[in-house]
Write a protein that holds these residues in place. Structure first.
Motif, short mmCIF file in Angstrom:
data_model
loop_
_atom_site.label_atom_id
_atom_site.label_comp_id
_atom_site.label_asym_id
_atom_site.label_seq_id
_atom_site.Cartn_x
_atom_site.Cartn_y
_atom_site.Cartn_z
N GLY A 81 1.10 -0.67 -0.14
CA GLY A 81 0.22 0.00 0.11
C GLY A 81 0.71 1.44 -0.17
N ASP A 82 2.20 1.16 -0.28
CA ASP A 82 2.90 2.36 0.15
C ASP A 82 2.63 3.54 -0.97
OD1 ASP A 82 4.36 1.60 2.11
OD2 ASP A 82 6.39 0.55 1.42
N LEU A 83 2.81 3.30 -2.19
CA LEU A 83 2.04 3.47 -3.45
C LEU A 83 0.64 4.41 -3.39
CD1 LEU A 83 4.01 5.24 -6.32
CD2 LEU A 83 2.95 2.71 -7.07
N PHE A 84 0.02 3.67 -2.98
CA PHE A 84 -1.28 4.01 -2.95
C PHE A 84 -1.35 5.48 -1.80
CE2 PHE A 84 -5.31 4.05 -0.74
CZ PHE A 84 -5.96 4.73 -2.29
N ASN A 85 -0.69 4.68 -0.72
CA ASN A 85 -0.56 6.03 0.32
C ASN A 85 0.02 7.44 -0.08
OD1 ASN A 85 -2.54 4.66 2.44
ND2 ASN A 85 -0.11 3.49 3.21
N ALA A 86 1.29 7.45 -1.16
CA ALA A 86 1.39 8.58 -1.65
C ALA A 86 1.04 9.46 -2.28
CB ALA A 86 3.18 7.64 -2.11
N GLY A 87 -0.22 8.21 -3.08
CA GLY A 87 -0.68 8.46 -3.80
C GLY A 87 -1.43 9.91 -3.34
N THR A 139 4.87 5.58 7.37
CA THR A 139 5.87 6.58 6.99
C THR A 139 6.52 5.53 5.51
OG1 THR A 139 7.21 6.66 8.84
CG2 THR A 139 8.78 6.82 6.66
N VAL A 140 5.88 6.49 4.39
CA VAL A 140 5.89 5.93 3.22
C VAL A 140 7.61 6.50 2.34
CG1 VAL A 140 3.81 5.43 2.98
CG2 VAL A 140 4.71 7.57 1.43
N ASP A 141 7.60 6.30 1.15
CA ASP A 141 9.27 7.07 0.30
C ASP A 141 8.78 8.15 -0.72
OD1 ASP A 141 11.41 7.58 -2.08
OD2 ASP A 141 12.75 6.73 0.25
N ILE A 142 8.68 8.97 -0.34
CA ILE A 142 7.98 9.99 -1.59
C ILE A 142 9.40 10.91 -2.30
CG2 ILE A 142 6.89 11.89 -3.06
CD1 ILE A 142 4.41 10.72 -0.26
N ALA A 143 9.91 10.38 -3.04
CA ALA A 143 10.65 11.57 -3.75
C ALA A 143 11.74 11.37 -3.16
CB ALA A 143 10.75 12.46 -4.39
N GLY A 144 12.31 9.89 -2.34
CA GLY A 144 13.86 9.31 -1.99
C GLY A 144 13.67 10.48 -0.60
N VAL A 145 12.69 11.02 -0.20
CA VAL A 145 12.44 11.35 1.21
C VAL A 145 11.46 11.00 1.94
CG1 VAL A 145 11.38 13.57 2.79
CG2 VAL A 145 12.62 13.33 0.13
N PRO A 146 11.91 10.05 3.50
CA PRO A 146 10.64 9.21 4.32
C PRO A 146 9.28 10.59 4.41
CG PRO A 146 12.91 8.87 5.02
CD PRO A 146 13.15 9.72 3.69
N THR A 147 7.99 10.02 4.40
CA THR A 147 6.76 10.78 4.88
C THR A 147 6.38 10.54 5.39
OG1 THR A 147 7.89 12.59 2.52
CG2 THR A 147 5.74 12.79 3.89
#
Length: 234
Positions: free
Chosen positions: A42-48, A142-150
């Motif tokens: 679910g990381d990519l969905f959470n980032a979106g 916490t997910v990785d968004i453009a290399g930044v843990p967010t």
């Protein structure tokens, strides 16, 4: 201006413009929802979902979207009732269906009510919890968004848990099929109302509308079904 918008043509124009606006929303919404099928927990969905929730442009569009839905629903009901009143008992006279008229075009009100019920369920299950009441499943992750843990809300956990209920999945499939049938007529009809149609383009838009409608319908329903069948925790 007010007399124009109050006329039958004006109402159809508002229906068409709001409908085309909502079609753009469906494309964006299905694109984001398709991230639910990426097998990454679910990381990519959470980032979106985080991007959609924090983007200033989306915050401006969101109330416009709500207005668009209301305009589309209100004027859809008005036009249907006015058309039925104008036809009067004549529509019952022959007992035969009008040739060249699709089932979808004759039942847009019923389809609209089906889609509206689907929308209410969707809002209650997701939007209300994400925007107003909160939910324990939305606990931050916490997910990785453009290399930044967010740190973001775990929207995936909420969606995944909701699609763990078979009755909700069944309702979503019914709603998605109703949406597809509604769009199969509404797509080309909207372009026709704004003047982008002639005999040649009428046929092309009809074919394109059917393809688009079922991509949307199958897309939303398949996401719910696949989440239920293959993405539930053991």
């Amino acid at each position: 201006m007010s007399s124009t918008l109050g006329s039958s043509i004006g109402k159809k124009l508002l229906m068409s413009i709001s409908g085309l606006f909502l079609i753009l929303f469906l494309i964006v919404h299905l694109t984001v929802n398709s991230l639910l099928l990426v097998p990454d927990g679910g990381d990519l969905f959470n980032a979106g979902a985080h991007f959609m929730a924090t983007n200033p442009a989306i915050r401006v569009i969101e109330p416009l979207l709500a207005i668009g839905f209301l305009v589309h629903i209100i004027y859809g009901v008005k036009l249907t009732l006015e058309n039925r009143k104008a036809r009067g008992p004549a529509r019952y006279a022959s007992g035969k269906k009008t040739t060249g008229v699709t089932w979808a075009s004759q039942n847009m009100l019923v389809l609209g009510i089906t889609v509206a019920a689907f929308l209410v369920l969707h809002i209650a299950n997701f939007w209300v919890k994400m925007k107003l009441t909160g939910d324990p499943l939305l606990e931050h992750t916490t997910v990785d968004i453009a290399g930044v843990p967010t740190e973001v809300e775990n929207a995936y956990a909420l969606v995944n848990a909701t699609f763990g209920y078979l009755w909700i999945v069944v309702v979503y499939v019914i709603g998605a099929v109703g949406l597809a049938i509604h769009l199969s007529h509404g797509f080309w009809s909207a372009f026709q109302t704004i003047g982008f149609s002639n005999l040649k383009w009428r046929k092309r838009l009809s074919v394109l509308g059917n393809i688009f409608a079922w991509i949307i319908g199958i897309g939303f329903s398949s996401i719910a079904v696949l989440q239920y069948l293959f993405y539930q925790p053991n």
